[in-house]
Design an enzyme around this catalytic site. Structure first.
Site, PDB file in Angstrom:
ATOM      1  N   ILE A   7      28.045  -0.322   2.383  1.00 24.03           N
ATOM      2  CA  ILE A   7      27.920  -1.561   3.149  1.00 24.03           C
ATOM      3  C   ILE A   7      26.518  -2.161   2.969  1.00 24.03           C
ATOM      4  O   ILE A   7      26.374  -3.365   2.708  1.00 24.03           O
ATOM      5  CB  ILE A   7      28.258  -1.310   4.639  1.00 24.03           C
TER       6      ILE A   7
ATOM      7  N   ASP B 194      16.063   3.842   2.514  1.00 26.30           N
ATOM      8  CA  ASP B 194      17.128   4.845   2.357  1.00 26.30           C
ATOM      9  C   ASP B 194      16.530   5.950   1.491  1.00 26.30           C
ATOM     10  O   ASP B 194      16.152   5.704   0.343  1.00 26.30           O
ATOM     11  CB  ASP B 194      18.357   4.224   1.668  1.00 26.30           C
TER      12      ASP B 194
ATOM     13  N   CYS C  33      26.049  -2.710  13.197  1.00 24.84           N
ATOM     14  CA  CYS C  33      27.495  -2.738  12.935  1.00 24.84           C
ATOM     15  C   CYS C  33      27.887  -1.402  12.319  1.00 24.84           C
ATOM     16  O   CYS C  33      28.873  -1.314  11.586  1.00 24.84           O
ATOM     17  CB  CYS C  33      27.850  -3.880  11.981  1.00 24.84           C
TER      18      CYS C  33
ATOM     19  N   ARG D 223      26.992   2.472  13.839  1.00 22.37           N
ATOM     20  CA  ARG D 223      27.415   3.382  14.892  1.00 22.37           C
ATOM     21  C   ARG D 223      26.525   3.215  16.111  1.00 22.37           C
ATOM     22  O   ARG D 223      25.290   3.156  15.969  1.00 22.37           O
ATOM     23  CB  ARG D 223      27.344   4.848  14.421  1.00 22.37           C
TER      24      ARG D 223
ATOM     25  N   ASP E 128      28.147  -4.512  17.164  1.00 19.73           N
ATOM     26  CA  ASP E 128      29.602  -4.355  17.014  1.00 19.73           C
ATOM     27  C   ASP E 128      30.031  -2.984  17.531  1.00 19.73           C
ATOM     28  O   ASP E 128      31.214  -2.725  17.725  1.00 19.73           O
ATOM     29  CB  ASP E 128      29.977  -4.490  15.527  1.00 19.73           C
TER      30      ASP E 128
ATOM     31  N   GLU F 207      32.214   3.729  23.786  1.00 18.86           N
ATOM     32  CA  GLU F 207      33.151   2.622  23.525  1.00 18.86           C
ATOM     33  C   GLU F 207      34.435   2.802  24.307  1.00 18.86           C
ATOM     34  O   GLU F 207      35.011   3.892  24.268  1.00 18.86           O
ATOM     35  CB  GLU F 207      33.446   2.553  22.024  1.00 18.86           C
TER      36      GLU F 207
ATOM     37  N   HIS G  71      33.814  -3.600  18.225  1.00 20.72           N
ATOM     38  CA  HIS G  71      34.032  -2.742  17.052  1.00 20.72           C
ATOM     39  C   HIS G  71      35.065  -3.368  16.090  1.00 20.72           C
ATOM     40  O   HIS G  71      36.111  -2.783  15.816  1.00 20.72           O
ATOM     41  CB  HIS G  71      34.481  -1.339  17.499  1.00 20.72           C
ATOM     42  N   LEU G  72      34.715  -4.569  15.625  1.00 20.55           N
ATOM     43  CA  LEU G  72      35.665  -5.328  14.796  1.00 20.55           C
ATOM     44  C   LEU G  72      35.338  -5.275  13.300  1.00 20.55           C
ATOM     45  O   LEU G  72      36.027  -5.907  12.505  1.00 20.55           O
ATOM     46  CB  LEU G  72      35.662  -6.807  15.236  1.00 20.55           C
TER      47      LEU G  72
END
Ligand code: NAI
Ligand code: HPV
Length: 526
Positions: free
Chosen positions: A149, A168, A227, A229, A253, A258, A277-278
């Protein structure tokens, strides 16, 4: 009939291969709805809502595979599944584009106040000066986590004329250069980014990555996006910075819990925009992930290779075709070794030579270990839990690649060491002849490991072979094949006999009383 439970509303269109298979019965619903039948399911398909805890796993003694129609497997107790030998697979790339696009939509909405403008206008207001936004062009996007992503997002950001700074630890300079992004340390990213978006899994290292201390380093007016976790950005830590105006806006998100509580403090801030969470919720992504997990489960139930196991070494279809012939051989070698070496074992060393050195042999070693341990234990042992079971039992194992082929195109050599004895075995796969055991405890031999076997250590003296035949004949046991091997004439020797059916339990004792026979071991069901 194999029973499969599909939960979390996984898109049925994508599950067709599984639903159409006549040997599989798929139930669709929740764990609760099928609570009286959980013990029958071999496969469980979930998204993120179903929590596959150790307790759920205990209620499903027949379960062999859990398939996650998505990326994150934090709703699955991986340790418990692995210990139980339950394979966990996911659909790693089926929702990448959708989640990337959602993240980008969140960024654009946040910097241009689109949700706030919408709700304000719908409530009858026309507040143009309250919602002056920020351009993305020329700004620096800080991406934490440059996986699938993160990478797709960086391409879109570059297309919008943004600079991209990435943190990263696994990003190489070469890849960063190709993607036209700058690879930086985390602290530097905090210093330079106008917008920070996280795309890592939630781990001990990433939990609270953006916390009170790290947010303090960010630029005034910074926008933060999660978006990935809930918990990677510490929700509580945001509050003082939202209150002070240090943070320009937050887009979430995902949440630490949740759904978040109705009165969750962040939901009260105008600068915080949210979605439930979409990220992966598009028709395309849901079709992709459903089709990916349906294939994996179907392959698994049909004994075909699976590609995206989380708790097993992964390999492609092509690699599997190459490795397949050796799979049976390692299983047989593990079983023979375990049955020949009855005492406690502390070390298993596996060496691969010839063509095998071109392959990723980790799965073969796990297979050999699973077979070795299975003969000794009455719990489920397979490639998934073999490493942890070996560890629990104090058995160290390792593999290496070697150039010692002994003239074979491929050769697997295994040495098993215990406190009292050592046992070694060599095997090869020959296309025309199948599996062959070529050496046993240093004795050259050549036999096809199949069926019920008898391993005899003896002194190389006239009459021993005849006496073995006589004893077996007296017990009406018909020998199918017989191979002998010795190192020197008159020295130690071995015999390997095969039979069509199981042997009587006491035959070892009877044979061990024959003169010059040192040791007899039955090797069953190879
Ligand atoms: N909101 C949603 O609906 C969705 C959320 N996700 C979540 O998005 C996240 C990313 O997914 P993918 O890109 O597919 O995963 P990925 O596995 O391809 O990428 C994760 C990246 O994070 C990096 N990483 C790991 N630890 C790190 C650390 N401490 N610091 C910096 N980087 C670190 C890894 O090197 C890897 O490059 C996952 O948490 C996944 O569960 C994925 C799909 C949908
Ligand atoms: O794939 C992921 O990691 C996701 O977070 C998507 O979750 P979902 O399948 O939409 O419940």
């Amino acid at each position: 009939m194999a029973y499969v439970l599909v939960t979390d509303g996984i898109k049925e269109d994508g599950l067709q291969p599984l639903l159409n298979e006549s040997t599989i019965q798929c139930d669709i619903g929740s764990l609760n709805e099928f609570s009286d039948r959980l013990n029958q399911y071999e496969a469980l398909l979930v998204r993120s809502a179903t929590k596959v805890t150790a307790e759920v796993l205990n209620q499903m003694p027949n379960l062999k595979i859990v398939a996650r129609a998505g990326v994150g497997v934090d709703n699955i107790d991986l340790d418990a599944a692995t210990k139980r030998g339950v394979i966990v697979v996911n659909a790693p790339d089926g929702n990448t584009i959708s989640t990337t696009e959602h993240t980008f939509a969140m960024i654009a909405s946040l910097v241009r106040n689109i949700p706030q403008g919408t709700s304000s206008l719908k409530s009858g207001k026309w507040m143009r000066k309250d919602y002056v936004g920020t351009e993305l062009y020329g700004k620096t996007l800080g991406i934490v986590g440059m996986g699938r992503i993160g990478t797709e997002l960086s391409r879109r950001a570059r297309a919008f004329g943004m600079n991209v700074a990435v943190f990263d630890p696994f990003l190489t300079n070469d890849r960063a250069q190709k993607l036209d992004v700058e690879s930086v340390e985390f602290d530097h990213l905090l210093d330079v980014a106008d917008i920070i978006t996280v795309h890592t899994p939630l781990t001990d290292k990433t939990r609270g990555l953006l916390n009170e201390e790290t947010i303090a380093r960010t630029k005034k007016g910074v926008f933060l996006i999660n978006c990935a976790r809930g918990g990677i950005i510490d929700e509580k830590a945001l509050i003082p910075y939202l209150d002070s105006g240090h943070i320009g806006g937050v887009a979430l998100d995902v949440f630490e819990s949740e759904p978040p509580e109705h009165n969750h403090p962040l939901l009260g801030y105008d600068q915080v925009i949210v979605t439930p969470h979409l990220g992966a919720s598009t028709k395309e992504a849901q079709l992709n992930v459903a089709a990916q997990v349906a294939d994996e489960v179907l392959y698994f139930l049909q004994d075909k290779p699976i590609r995206n196991a989380i708790n097993l070494p992964g390999f492609s279809k092509e690699e599997y075709e190459k490795i397949k012939p050796y799979y049976e051989l390692t299983r047989k070698m593990g079983s023979i070794l375990s049955q020949c070496m009855k005492s406690a074992v502390n070390l298993v060393e596996v060496s691969y030579a010839g063509k095998l050195t071109e392959l990723d042999t980790a799965i073969l070693t796990r297979n050999l270990m699973a077979s070795f341990l299975k003969s000794r234990l009455d719990t489920t042992v397979n490639e998934v839990n073999a490493p942890s079971i070996a560890r629990e039992r104090g058995i160290t194992y390792g593999e290496k690649h070697s150039s010692e082929t002994h003239g074979y195109s491929n050769l697997i050599s295994v040495t098993v060491q215990g406190d009292k004895e050592t046992f070694s075995l060599q095997g090869t796969y020959i296309k025309e002849y199948g599996d062959r055991i070529t050496q046993l405890n240093g004795f050259d031999i050549d036999f096809h490991p199949q069926g019920h076997l008898l391993y005899i250590q003896h002194n190389d003296r006239p009459g021993v072979i005849g006496n073995v035949g006589k004893v077996l004949g007296e017990h009406e046991i018909n020998i199918a094949t017989m191979q002998v091997g010795r190192k020197t004439a008159g020295g130690e020797a071995i015999m390997m006999l095969s039979f069509d059916s199981e042997l009587p339990k006491n035959i070892e004792e009877t044979l061990e009383s024959v003169q010059d026979i040192v040791k007899v071991e039955q090797i069953g069901g190879v």
